[in-house]
Design a protein around this motif. Structure first.
Motif, PDB file in Angstrom:
ATOM      1  N   GLY A   1      13.863 -21.874 -57.225  1.00 54.15           N
ATOM      2  CA  GLY A   1      13.019 -20.702 -56.978  1.00 54.15           C
ATOM      3  C   GLY A   1      12.558 -20.080 -58.286  1.00 54.15           C
TER       4      GLY A   1
ATOM      5  N   GLY B   1      10.620 -17.538 -58.798  1.00 54.25           N
ATOM      6  CA  GLY B   1      10.044 -16.224 -58.512  1.00 54.25           C
ATOM      7  C   GLY B   1      10.603 -15.228 -59.522  1.00 54.25           C
TER       8      GLY B   1
ATOM      9  N   GLY C   1      14.495 -15.819 -60.157  1.00 51.71           N
ATOM     10  CA  GLY C   1      14.763 -17.119 -60.776  1.00 51.71           C
ATOM     11  C   GLY C   1      14.277 -17.173 -62.214  1.00 51.71           C
TER      12      GLY C   1
ATOM     13  N   ALA D   1       6.354 -24.512 -55.021  1.00 52.85           N
ATOM     14  CA  ALA D   1       4.963 -24.070 -55.208  1.00 52.85           C
ATOM     15  C   ALA D   1       4.405 -24.699 -56.484  1.00 52.85           C
ATOM     16  CB  ALA D   1       4.913 -22.552 -55.303  1.00 52.85           C
TER      17      ALA D   1
ATOM     18  N   LYS E   1       4.489 -14.373 -55.709  1.00 52.23           N
ATOM     19  CA  LYS E   1       4.588 -13.045 -55.070  1.00 52.23           C
ATOM     20  C   LYS E   1       4.368 -11.937 -56.092  1.00 52.23           C
ATOM     21  CE  LYS E   1       7.067 -13.418 -50.767  1.00 52.23           C
ATOM     22  NZ  LYS E   1       8.356 -13.315 -50.080  1.00 52.23           N
TER      23      LYS E   1
ATOM     24  N   GLY F   1       2.023  -5.094 -55.724  1.00 54.61           N
ATOM     25  CA  GLY F   1       1.454  -3.818 -56.187  1.00 54.61           C
ATOM     26  C   GLY F   1      -0.060  -3.837 -56.230  1.00 54.61           C
TER      27      GLY F   1
ATOM     28  N   CYS G   1       1.293  -5.159 -59.867  1.00 53.92           N
ATOM     29  CA  CYS G   1       2.755  -5.290 -59.938  1.00 53.92           C
ATOM     30  C   CYS G   1       3.471  -3.975 -60.232  1.00 53.92           C
ATOM     31  CB  CYS G   1       3.186  -6.339 -60.969  1.00 53.92           C
ATOM     32  SG  CYS G   1       4.963  -6.649 -60.905  1.00 53.92           S
TER      33      CYS G   1
ATOM     34  N   THR H   1      10.412 -19.170 -47.475  1.00 53.13           N
ATOM     35  CA  THR H   1      11.226 -19.913 -46.505  1.00 53.13           C
ATOM     36  C   THR H   1      12.611 -19.283 -46.377  1.00 53.13           C
ATOM     37  OG1 THR H   1      12.201 -21.321 -48.210  1.00 53.13           O
ATOM     38  CG2 THR H   1      10.129 -22.090 -47.214  1.00 53.13           C
TER      39      THR H   1
ATOM     40  N   PHE I   1      15.113 -21.134 -46.800  1.00 52.52           N
ATOM     41  CA  PHE I   1      15.843 -22.237 -47.437  1.00 52.52           C
ATOM     42  C   PHE I   1      17.196 -21.774 -48.010  1.00 52.52           C
ATOM     43  CE2 PHE I   1      16.625 -24.797 -51.294  1.00 52.52           C
ATOM     44  CZ  PHE I   1      16.610 -26.072 -50.774  1.00 52.52           C
TER      45      PHE I   1
ATOM     46  N   VAL J   1       9.289  -7.491 -47.615  1.00 50.38           N
ATOM     47  CA  VAL J   1      10.578  -8.106 -47.951  1.00 50.38           C
ATOM     48  C   VAL J   1      11.348  -8.457 -46.686  1.00 50.38           C
ATOM     49  CG1 VAL J   1      10.961  -7.036 -50.227  1.00 50.38           C
ATOM     50  CG2 VAL J   1      11.647  -5.825 -48.160  1.00 50.38           C
TER      51      VAL J   1
ATOM     52  N   GLY K   1      18.461 -12.184 -56.108  1.00 52.18           N
ATOM     53  CA  GLY K   1      17.155 -11.734 -55.608  1.00 52.18           C
ATOM     54  C   GLY K   1      17.164 -11.440 -54.118  1.00 52.18           C
ATOM     55  N   GLU K   2      16.011 -11.647 -53.520  1.00 51.59           N
ATOM     56  CA  GLU K   2      15.798 -11.270 -52.124  1.00 51.59           C
ATOM     57  C   GLU K   2      16.630 -12.102 -51.145  1.00 51.59           C
ATOM     58  OE1 GLU K   2      11.609 -10.775 -51.274  1.00 51.59           O
ATOM     59  OE2 GLU K   2      12.011 -11.006 -49.137  1.00 51.59           O
TER      60      GLU K   2
ATOM     61  N   ALA L   1      15.638  -7.894 -58.281  1.00 56.37           N
ATOM     62  CA  ALA L   1      15.433  -9.285 -58.707  1.00 56.37           C
ATOM     63  C   ALA L   1      15.774  -9.435 -60.195  1.00 56.37           C
ATOM     64  CB  ALA L   1      13.992  -9.722 -58.438  1.00 56.37           C
TER      65      ALA L   1
HETATM   66  P1  FDA Z   1      10.392 -14.623 -54.639  1.00 59.90           P
HETATM   67  O1  FDA Z   1       9.895 -14.688 -53.247  1.00 59.90           O
HETATM   68  O2  FDA Z   1       9.657 -13.859 -55.644  1.00 59.90           O
HETATM   69  O3  FDA Z   1      10.555 -16.093 -55.233  1.00 59.90           O
HETATM   70  C1  FDA Z   1      11.116 -17.137 -54.494  1.00 59.90           C
HETATM   71  C2  FDA Z   1      10.546 -18.431 -55.027  1.00 59.90           C
HETATM   72  O4  FDA Z   1      11.209 -19.507 -54.359  1.00 59.90           O
HETATM   73  C3  FDA Z   1       9.068 -18.596 -54.745  1.00 59.90           C
HETATM   74  O5  FDA Z   1       8.408 -18.937 -55.946  1.00 59.90           O
HETATM   75  C4  FDA Z   1       8.989 -19.712 -53.710  1.00 59.90           C
HETATM   76  O6  FDA Z   1       7.855 -20.536 -53.875  1.00 59.90           O
HETATM   77  C5  FDA Z   1      10.262 -20.471 -54.001  1.00 59.90           C
HETATM   78  N1  FDA Z   1      10.783 -21.222 -52.851  1.00 59.90           N
HETATM   79  C6  FDA Z   1      10.923 -20.798 -51.565  1.00 59.90           C
HETATM   80  N2  FDA Z   1      11.444 -21.773 -50.815  1.00 59.90           N
HETATM   81  C7  FDA Z   1      11.638 -22.831 -51.636  1.00 59.90           C
HETATM   82  C8  FDA Z   1      12.133 -24.133 -51.426  1.00 59.90           C
HETATM   83  N3  FDA Z   1      12.534 -24.544 -50.238  1.00 59.90           N
HETATM   84  N4  FDA Z   1      12.188 -24.989 -52.492  1.00 59.90           N
HETATM   85  C9  FDA Z   1      11.752 -24.593 -53.727  1.00 59.90           C
HETATM   86  N5  FDA Z   1      11.272 -23.362 -53.976  1.00 59.90           N
HETATM   87  C10 FDA Z   1      11.208 -22.498 -52.932  1.00 59.90           C
HETATM   88  N6  FDA Z   1       8.385  -5.518 -54.865  1.00 59.90           N
HETATM   89  C11 FDA Z   1       8.353  -4.571 -55.842  1.00 59.90           C
HETATM   90  O7  FDA Z   1       9.400  -4.192 -56.367  1.00 59.90           O
HETATM   91  N7  FDA Z   1       7.145  -4.050 -56.237  1.00 59.90           N
HETATM   92  C12 FDA Z   1       5.960  -4.434 -55.692  1.00 59.90           C
HETATM   93  O8  FDA Z   1       4.877  -4.004 -56.122  1.00 59.90           O
HETATM   94  C13 FDA Z   1       6.003  -5.393 -54.632  1.00 59.90           C
HETATM   95  N8  FDA Z   1       4.852  -5.752 -53.989  1.00 59.90           N
HETATM   96  C14 FDA Z   1       4.895  -6.727 -53.018  1.00 59.90           C
HETATM   97  C15 FDA Z   1       3.720  -7.079 -52.367  1.00 59.90           C
HETATM   98  C16 FDA Z   1       3.743  -8.068 -51.382  1.00 59.90           C
HETATM   99  C17 FDA Z   1       2.480  -8.414 -50.654  1.00 59.90           C
HETATM  100  C18 FDA Z   1       4.968  -8.730 -51.093  1.00 59.90           C
HETATM  101  C19 FDA Z   1       5.018  -9.839 -50.073  1.00 59.90           C
HETATM  102  C20 FDA Z   1       6.144  -8.352 -51.724  1.00 59.90           C
HETATM  103  C21 FDA Z   1       6.127  -7.341 -52.683  1.00 59.90           C
HETATM  104  N9  FDA Z   1       7.297  -6.933 -53.320  1.00 59.90           N
HETATM  105  C22 FDA Z   1       7.246  -5.941 -54.278  1.00 59.90           C
HETATM  106  C23 FDA Z   1       8.600  -7.585 -53.044  1.00 59.90           C
HETATM  107  C24 FDA Z   1       8.885  -8.609 -54.159  1.00 59.90           C
HETATM  108  O9  FDA Z   1       7.777  -9.482 -54.252  1.00 59.90           O
HETATM  109  C25 FDA Z   1      10.155  -9.397 -53.835  1.00 59.90           C
HETATM  110  O10 FDA Z   1      11.228  -8.498 -53.620  1.00 59.90           O
HETATM  111  C26 FDA Z   1      10.510 -10.310 -54.990  1.00 59.90           C
HETATM  112  O11 FDA Z   1       9.442 -11.209 -55.238  1.00 59.90           O
HETATM  113  C27 FDA Z   1      11.776 -11.092 -54.704  1.00 59.90           C
HETATM  114  O12 FDA Z   1      12.016 -11.947 -55.793  1.00 59.90           O
HETATM  115  P2  FDA Z   1      12.781 -13.327 -55.584  1.00 59.90           P
HETATM  116  O13 FDA Z   1      12.704 -14.009 -56.895  1.00 59.90           O
HETATM  117  O14 FDA Z   1      14.090 -13.106 -54.967  1.00 59.90           O
HETATM  118  O15 FDA Z   1      11.895 -14.113 -54.504  1.00 59.90           O
END
Ligand code: FDA
Length: 392
Positions: A12, A14, A17, A37, A43, A48, A52, A172, A174, A337, A364-365, A381
């Motif tokens: 991941g 994101g 990660g 990806a 994301k 924001g 962001c 996902t 996952f 989220v 993270g999430e 995160a």
């Molecule tokens: P994140 O989802 O960022 O990353 C997970 C990664 O794992 C992704 O790159 C994905 O492709 C990958 N992945 C998933 N399944 C996989 C698999 N099976 N194999 C390989 N890779 C895989 N929060 C905040 O604090 N301020 C903000 O402004 C916003 N705004 C916002 C807008 C929108 C539209 C959304 C949907 C969300 C937000 N958030 C937010 C929430 C924030 O985006 C979220 O909390 C963090 O991205 C979480 O970070 P993670 O790294 O845990 O997951």
């Protein structure tokens, strides 16, 4: 073909990660960062509104939901908003506080992704993008991960694949599947920071689509004072997104449309200007269309002077405690989220490592820690990614 040279494989790329990878890489650890990806931090790019909201200066553990409200304290205490601000400033990224302690880039969310990517590159992190993880095996103290037909192994594996919100972006469950395989518990995941839908009995309000108003919304003892937005399907806006994380199905939320007025406000207005229509007085605090819809629902109106004191008191009481029972939410498709996730009971709050599976970390999430709207989720995160990155 095997490649045994990594100290850790992070699944991941994101927010969490990348922070974990750059932190561990900077400590000299050899890191493989994997994402299905074709680009990291997708994301972050849409967060924001494209700018962001990367942290919140009011970050505190009580602004997070978790089955264990104490779990996040250690990581949040060791990597603070100030730490992330210092990183942003080292990269020359201009930022501003918008409201309620929410910090945004002046420019674009792309700057945050570029910053993390350049930190990873500087720390020698290897990034593998665009291929699903075909297999994960664990034996002899090593995790073996097969990607694109090639097996990689390391003594540590970090699950940073987030939660299932916004599946069309590749999100996902996952991490939960892998966690279950290793015997870790899962707190029932649910969409959070998500708009509500309203049923047929509230169809009148869906006609107000696009109208917003400052309100106080309450569910049980939880309250938020922010804007509410009517949509063609129900209720959104920051106030509703915030309360949605706490809400339980089939329970009412209460909306105070007049949070700045005392209970006898309409009586005082009646004495001061008896010929003024109630709707016009309300429209000084609320959008006119909303004032009209609320009065239609209450079945009152006309000049203030033509209503009894009792009726005005009752109208104020109703407008200050308006119950909506959402028919549901817009689900993972619209949830910012996912609340719930990998149970913190299985994890060390210091390192994010699974207590029963040495070398397995989750951050993270994916973890059962969910922040309020307003930069709190990115701060989790960063903080959880940093905690694991310093422990690997
Ligand atoms: P994140 O989802 O960022 O990353 C997970 C990664 O794992 C992704 O790159 C994905 O492709 C990958 N992945 C998933 N399944 C996989 C698999 N099976 N194999 C390989 N890779 C895989 N929060 C905040 O604090 N301020 C903000 O402004 C916003 N705004 C916002 C807008 C929108 C539209 C959304 C949907 C969300 C937000 N958030 C937010 C929430 C924030 O985006 C979220 O909390 C963090 O991205 C979480 O970070 P993670 O790294 O845990 O997951």
């Amino acid at each position: 073909m095997t490649d045994p040279d990594y100290d850790a494989i992070i699944l991941g790329a994101g927010a969490a990660g990348m922070m974990c990878a750059m932190t561990a890489g900077a400590r000299g650890k050899r890191i493989l960062l994997v994402d299905h990806a074709d680009a990291p931090g997708k994301k972050i790019l849409i967060s924001g509104g494209g700018r962001c909201n990367f942290t919140n200066i009011h970050t505190a553990p009580d602004r997070y939901l978790s089955a264990n409200p104490h779990f996040a304290k250690s990581a949040l205490g060791r990597y603070t908003p100030q730490d992330f601000i210092a990183l942003v400033e080292r990269h020359g990224i201009a930022w501003h506080e918008k409201t309620l302690g929410q910090l945004f880039c002046d420019g674009s969310a792309r700057q945050i992704v570029d910053m993390l990517a350049s930190e990873c590159a500087g720390a020698g992190v290897t990034i593998a993008l665009g291929h699903p993880v075909a297999d994960i095996a664990h034996a002899d103290g090593r995790f073996r991960v097969t990607i694109n037909g090639r097996e990689h192994s390391a003594p540590a594996l970090v699950l940073a694949t987030g939660g299932p919100s916004i599946p069309k972006m590749g999100a996902t469950g996952f991490a939960y599947d892998v966690a279950r395989r290793f015997g870790l518990g899962i707190v029932q995941p649910r969409p959070a920071l998500v708009p509500f839908t309203l049923g047929a009995e509230d169809a009148l309000f869906t006609e107000l689509s696009g109208v917003s108003a400052p309100v106080e919304v309450r569910w049980n003892k939880v309250r938020f004072r922010e804007a509410a937005l009517f949509t063609h399907r129900g209720l959104s806006g920051p106030a509703m997104l915030q309360i949605s994380s706490y809400w339980q199905h089939r329970t009412p939320i209460s909306v105070n449309f007049l949070p700045d007025t005392p209970p006898d406000w309409l009586l005082a207005e009646k004495r001061a200007r008896p010929r003024t229509p109630l709707r016009r007085v309300l429209a000084e605090h609320l959008p006119d269309r909303l004032a009209q819809a609320l009065l239609e629902r209450i079945g009152t109106g006309g000049e203030l002077g033509s209503s009894s004191d009792k009726a005005l008191r009752a109208a104020h009481a109703r407008l200050s405690d308006w119950p909506f029972t959402p028919s549901g939410t817009e689900g993972y498709a619209k949830a910012e989220v996912t609340a719930g996730g990998i149970s913190t009971a299985a994890l060390s709050s210091q390192s994010m490592m699974a207590k029963a599976v040495p070398g397995l970390y989750t951050i993270g999430e994916a973890v059962d820690v969910t922040g309020w709207l307003g930069g709190y989720n990115f701060q989790w995160a960063w903080a959880s990614g940093h905690a694991a990155g310093t422990a690997l």
